[in-house]
Design an enzyme around this catalytic site. Structure first.
Site, short mmCIF file in Angstrom:
data_model
loop_
_atom_site.label_atom_id
_atom_site.label_comp_id
_atom_site.label_asym_id
_atom_site.label_seq_id
_atom_site.Cartn_x
_atom_site.Cartn_y
_atom_site.Cartn_z
N ARG A 268 -6.97 8.37 2.33
CA ARG A 268 -7.08 7.39 1.25
C ARG A 268 -8.54 7.07 0.98
O ARG A 268 -9.31 6.81 1.90
CB ARG A 268 -6.35 6.10 1.64
CG ARG A 268 -4.93 6.40 2.14
CD ARG A 268 -3.94 5.42 1.62
NE ARG A 268 -2.59 5.86 1.98
CZ ARG A 268 -1.59 5.04 2.24
NH1 ARG A 268 -1.78 3.73 2.15
NH2 ARG A 268 -0.40 5.51 2.53
N ARG A 283 -7.72 -0.23 8.14
CA ARG A 283 -7.92 0.40 6.84
C ARG A 283 -8.88 1.57 6.97
O ARG A 283 -10.09 1.41 6.91
CB ARG A 283 -8.46 -0.65 5.85
CG ARG A 283 -8.32 -0.27 4.38
CD ARG A 283 -8.71 -1.42 3.47
NE ARG A 283 -7.85 -2.58 3.63
CZ ARG A 283 -6.66 -2.72 3.04
NH1 ARG A 283 -6.23 -1.79 2.21
NH2 ARG A 283 -5.92 -3.79 3.25
N GLU A 355 0.74 -5.63 7.70
CA GLU A 355 1.70 -4.61 7.30
C GLU A 355 1.63 -3.39 8.22
O GLU A 355 0.54 -2.88 8.51
CB GLU A 355 1.40 -4.16 5.86
CG GLU A 355 2.31 -3.04 5.39
CD GLU A 355 1.87 -2.45 4.04
OE1 GLU A 355 1.13 -3.12 3.30
OE2 GLU A 355 2.27 -1.31 3.77
N SER A 358 6.30 -0.03 5.11
CA SER A 358 6.70 -0.44 3.78
C SER A 358 7.92 0.41 3.44
O SER A 358 7.82 1.63 3.42
CB SER A 358 5.54 -0.17 2.82
OG SER A 358 5.73 -0.85 1.62
N ARG A 396 -2.13 1.62 13.13
CA ARG A 396 -1.87 0.18 13.15
C ARG A 396 -0.98 -0.20 14.33
O ARG A 396 -1.10 -1.30 14.87
CB ARG A 396 -1.25 -0.28 11.82
CG ARG A 396 -2.27 -0.26 10.69
CD ARG A 396 -1.71 -0.79 9.38
NE ARG A 396 -2.74 -0.78 8.33
CZ ARG A 396 -2.59 -1.30 7.11
NH1 ARG A 396 -1.44 -1.87 6.78
NH2 ARG A 396 -3.57 -1.24 6.24
#
Length: 435
Positions: A268, A283, A355, A358, A396
């Site tokens: 990303r 991130r 988070e 999802s 994470r």
RNA sequence: GGAGGAUUACCCAAGUGGCUUAAGGGAACGGUCUUGAAAACCGUCAGGCGGGUUCUGCUCGCGCGUGGGUUCAAAUCCCACAUCCUCCUCCA
């Protein structure tokens, strides 16, 4: 992609639904206007084509009998010119329509909390009390550095910001986590896949990343001509190759629902997130994630969404990580999703939930873009529904384990479920330096 | 990266501009025959998308890897691209 017929027939309803996702009504007016012009032109062109087909048959018959057909041929020449003009107009209108349609998000489900951003999300349920300590818990990036299992500085040297090296027990922990996930998902009935990590533009469009979210991903360029992008993009999630596996396919109805899972790196660009989560594993430009994807009949998809969430929750429960489930608001849910539930794991050092998964029901939105269909007992073709969910984000999860399982002496207790995957290791202690 | 060849239905495959509404064979499905099956015979089997409509029907258009082009007319001629195969080159 939304169905133009649905928009055409229920314009007021569509405007109201999409307004909750920040789409202006004028966009839809523009869309239906183009659609009306396009259909008008198709109608005219097809009448002329029917005329031309009749004339061609007559010309062929005349030629066979050695009769003169030059008058008919001359007449058809002008008809041919008109058809060409109309067809050019149709393809221009079709591409305008497609451009607009590809940038509209999915219709939100009726049950979605309505609101423009994450502050309107609603907690659905909570599992386990949040972890408490009789000392001040450290952040996972400090724990990782002190234990010498995560190396940010050398990753910055070698790759840049938002990259990391896992080392020794850190690398083992990462591997233990994703192997645990893959095994649990397989036990839950998902077929394990190792997909390609580079995909073409059609695939990116099929799952909804393109054309709208090009800036969020890394696309490969031609080294001989760096201005020229190749038709290859590093996947931002395994959802892309997993869903596109079914692109342009007709599935036997009795195969549904189909469940697949894959470990992959996710790349990303994090454009627009400068300054957010600059420390730690939260991130990254590159991280590993185990993804789950379901393809099913429309009437099953809400039930399958429940199952998907429970599959993801099961992983956190076995790891003993406190979490809660949040229903995303219309403004916060992803582009392709009709309904999304996030699983957020407790991060003690940050004193908040973050988070970690999802889970979305994309209804027929991706299936229409990617032409994923099935043939049912009635012999007819139907668009499938697609669902995707993280099961789970690996980095994470490692961050959450470090923070929730830390001891006062700076060591980490290995969660019981992972001990077999850690070759029996029950505690992570300081690694010896490589250099 | 270079040179050739290929791409038509579930599979094999015919088809070099108009009588192609895409031959033929196999498989599959349905039927006849049979106690049942096999065999034989008969039948079905080119998908799907889009437009119109008085709408579960009718009609028109497009469909031979994909996209363009030539032509009154394209599976057929031309161009580009994709994929597969063979060989060369490179390579874990």
């Amino acid at each position: 992609m939304l169905d133009i017929k649905v928009i055409r027939k229920n314009l007021a309803w569509a405007k109201e639904k999409l307004a909750t996702r920040g789409i202006k009504a004028a966009k839809l007016d523009q869309l239906v206007e183009i659609d009306a012009k396009r259909r008008q032109a198709i109608s005219e062109s097809e009448q002329l084509k029917a005329q031309r087909n009749d004339a061609s048959a007559a010309i062929a018959a005349a030629k066979r009998q050695k009769q003169d057909a030059s008058a008919a041929i001359a007449a058809m020449r002008t008809v041919g010119g008109k058809i060409k003009q109309l067809d050019a107009a149709i393809s221009e209108l079709a591409s305008q329509q497609q451009d607009l349609l590809l940038r509209l998000p999915n219709f939100p489900a009726d049950s979605d909390p309505i609101g423009p951003d994450e502050s309107y999300n609603e907690e659905v349920r909570k599992w386990h009390e949040t972890t408490t300590f009789n000392f001040k818990p450290l952040a996972h990036w400090d724990l990782g550095t002190k234990l010498d299992i995560l190396d940010w500085d050398r990753a910055a040297k070698v790759s840049g910001a938002r990259f990391v090296y896992y080392k020794g027990a850190g690398a083992l922990l990462e591997r233990a986590v994703f192997n645990f996930f893959l095994d649990e998902n397989t036990k839950a009935g998902y077929t394990e896949i190792i997909p390609p990590y580079l995909v073409n533009d059609h695939s990116m469009q099929g799952t909804g990343q393109f054309p709208k979210f090009r800036e969020d991903v890394y696309t490969i360029v031609d080294n001989d001509d760096p201005d020229k992008p190749l038709d290859l993009t590093l996947i931002p999630t395994a959802e892309v190759p997993l869903v596109n596996y079914f692109r342009n396919e007709i599935i036997h109805g009795e195969k549904l629902p189909i469940n697949v899972t894959a470990l992959s790196p996710a790349f990303r660009s994090e454009a627009g997130s400068a300054g957010r989560d600059t420390r730690g594993l939260i991130r990254m430009h590159e991280f590993r994630k185990v993804e789950m994807v379901k393809v099913c009949r429309p009437e099953e998809s809400w039930n399958e969404l429940d199952k998907l969430i429970h599959n993801a929750e099961h992983l956190l429960q076995k790891l003993g990580l406190p979490y809660h489930v949040v229903a995303l608001s219309t403004g916060d849910a992803s582009f392709t999703s009709a309904k999304t539930f996030d699983l957020e794991v407790w991060m003690p050092a940050q004193d908040k939930y973050r988070e970690i998964s999802s889970c979305s029901n994309c209804t027929d939105f991706q299936a229409r873009r990617a032409q994923i269909r099935y043939r049912d007992d009635d012999g007819k073709l139907h668009l499938a529904h697609t669902l995707n969910g993280s099961g789970l984000a690996v980095g994470r999860t490692v961050a959450a384990i470090l923070e929730n399982y830390q001891n006062q002496d700076g060591t980490i207790t290995v969660p019981e479920a992972l001990v077999p995957y850690m070759n029996g290791m029950t505690k992570i202690v300081k690694e010896t330096s490589l250099i």
